[in-house]
Motif scaffolding. Structure first.
Motif, short mmCIF file in Angstrom:
data_model
loop_
_atom_site.label_atom_id
_atom_site.label_comp_id
_atom_site.label_asym_id
_atom_site.label_seq_id
_atom_site.Cartn_x
_atom_site.Cartn_y
_atom_site.Cartn_z
N HIS A 61 8.28 -8.84 -7.32
CA HIS A 61 7.08 -8.31 -6.64
C HIS A 61 6.06 -9.44 -6.41
O HIS A 61 5.48 -9.55 -5.33
CB HIS A 61 6.40 -7.21 -7.47
N ASP A 69 3.58 -8.53 -2.76
CA ASP A 69 3.37 -7.17 -2.25
C ASP A 69 1.96 -6.68 -2.60
O ASP A 69 1.16 -7.41 -3.20
CB ASP A 69 4.45 -6.21 -2.78
N GLU A 70 1.68 -5.45 -2.22
CA GLU A 70 0.32 -4.90 -2.35
C GLU A 70 -0.14 -4.93 -3.82
O GLU A 70 -1.28 -5.32 -4.13
CB GLU A 70 0.32 -3.47 -1.78
N TRP A 71 0.77 -4.55 -4.75
CA TRP A 71 0.43 -4.56 -6.18
C TRP A 71 0.05 -5.98 -6.65
O TRP A 71 -0.95 -6.16 -7.35
CB TRP A 71 1.60 -4.00 -7.00
N GLN A 92 -1.02 -8.48 -4.88
CA GLN A 92 -2.26 -8.96 -4.25
C GLN A 92 -3.49 -8.49 -5.00
O GLN A 92 -4.50 -9.19 -5.06
CB GLN A 92 -2.32 -8.50 -2.79
N ARG A 93 -3.41 -7.26 -5.60
CA ARG A 93 -4.60 -6.80 -6.33
C ARG A 93 -4.52 -7.11 -7.82
O ARG A 93 -5.46 -6.83 -8.55
CB ARG A 93 -4.87 -5.31 -6.07
#
Ligand code: NAD
Ligand code: ZN
Length: 340
Positions: free
Chosen positions: A43, A48-50, A52-53
């Motif tokens: 990941h 991915d989105e997870w 990135q944060r």
């Protein structure tokens, strides 16, 4: 030292020179022998989105490892230079109510190596001595390298009594494959494993699953009829796929118990009627019990559980890119990188 660093906020991982960390009080310095690539590392690699944060670029990633102690900080007792160890990658606070109650796996202040602080894809890592797990001589390093996800599988598979029971496992990723093997090893009756990836379903079959089901072209209900079953007693959700979870709830026997490990996307829904009218128990699983799961999983391997069947690839660390490509392709079980 060499380390795999998430340097840029983009797809990829970079081999860089970084300073060797120093062992402070109650810590040890470990020289890495072997590390394994986790789905979480993939990941982070894919950004991915997870990720990135969650991930701050500049981080040394990785949390599945085995190595040898080469430095001992002040205050550490019971460990020796040269000793081979893996470690629990969740560093807990030790002073919250759950920690003080002996439920460290439920500490709300958990810090994860390779996610919240520098990790194990490096020549050296510093760990709190209290997180170490000594590896018995009989267990080879290429297996000890992935005790962390093996512990996720063991935590899940041992949460409910599966002896003599029918078990459904959704998702034949490395964790689902290991869980299938554990359930068979300790005496479950039927262990049915689902996925949409035939390469991985074959690994589950090799691990001893009673049946493997590619849900892209076969239904679990058909297999249940074949096995003369009314429903599953225990479900282990290990795909993170909402459809798989709903199919599982559909196939549970009344009074069944479901352990949820797979990370569901935000807002994923379930059919509550299934839970309520069947009287199901749903139980979330995070990490490993500290350290009961580690004791149990070590003893399972020493008693013949064939953990090695999930290991599909071993590469020198300089071929890390090939390792990540393999993980991305889905045509892999555990991928282990050698640092020595
Ligand atoms: P993985 O991504 O390698 O495996 C998931 C598998 O599910 C894949 O093989 C995929 O093909 C399969 N899948 C996709 N759609 C499906 C469907 N409809 N039905 C059945 N299978 C389907 O992951 P892994 O490393 O084996 O981990 C399993 C899950 O557990 C992941 O969601 C991971 O993020 C999560 N995880 C949770 C914890 C925790 O502490 N709770 C720890 C580690 C991993
Ligand atoms: Zn705590």
């Amino acid at each position: 030292m060499k380390a795999l660093v998430k340097r840029e906020a983009a797809k990829g991982i970079w081999m860089e020179e970084v300073p060797v960390p120093e062992a402070g009080p109650n810590e040890v310095l470990i020289k890495l022998e072997k590390t394994a690539i986790c789905g979480t590392d993939l990941h982070i690699y894919l950004w991915d989105e997870w990720s990135q944060r969650t991930i701050k670029p500049g981080l040394v990633i990785g949390h599945e490892f085995v190595g040898r102690i080469v430095g001992i900080g002040p205050g550490v007792n019971g460990y020796a230079i040269g000793q081979r160890v893996s470690a629990e990658g969740h560093i807990v606070c030790g002073h919250c109510r759950n920690c003080r109650a002996g439920k460290q796996h439920l500490c709300p202040n958990t810090v994860g190596i390779g996610v919240n602080r520098n990790g194990a894809f490096a020549e050296y890592i510093v760990m709190p001595a209290s997180n170490l797990w000594p590896i018995p001589d009989q267990i080879p390093s290429e297996l000890a390298a992935f005790f962390d996800p093996y512990g996720n599988a063991a935590h899940c598979a041992l949460e409910f009594d599966v002896v003599g029971e029918d078990v459904l496992i959704t998702g034949a990723g490395p964790i689902g494959v290991m869980a299938a093997g554990i359930c068979k090893h300790i005496g479950a009756r039927n262990v049915v494993v689902t996925d949409v990836n035939d390469y991985r379903l074959k690994l589950a079959a090799d691990m001893g699953a009673t049946r493997v089901v590619n849900v892209a072209n076969q239904s679990v209900k058909d297999v249940m009829a074949d096995l003369h079953m009314e429903g599953f007693d225990v479900g282990l959700e290990m795909s993170g796929n909402p459809r798989a979870l709903n199919d599982m709830l559909d196939c549970m026997y009344n009074g069944g118990k479901v352990a949820l490990l797979g990370l569901q996307p935000k807002g994923a829904g379930i059919d509550w009627d299934r839970v309520i009218f069947k009287g199901l128990t749903l139980h979330g699983i995070y990490g490993r019990r500290m350290y009961e799961t580690w004791y149990k999983m070590t003893q399972l391997v020493l008693s013949g559980f064939p953990l090695g069947k999930v290991l599909s690839h071993q590469l020198p660390v300089d071929e890390f890119q090939k390792g990540f490509d393999l993980m991305e392709s889905g045509k892999s079980g555990k991928v282990v990188l050698s640092w020595n």
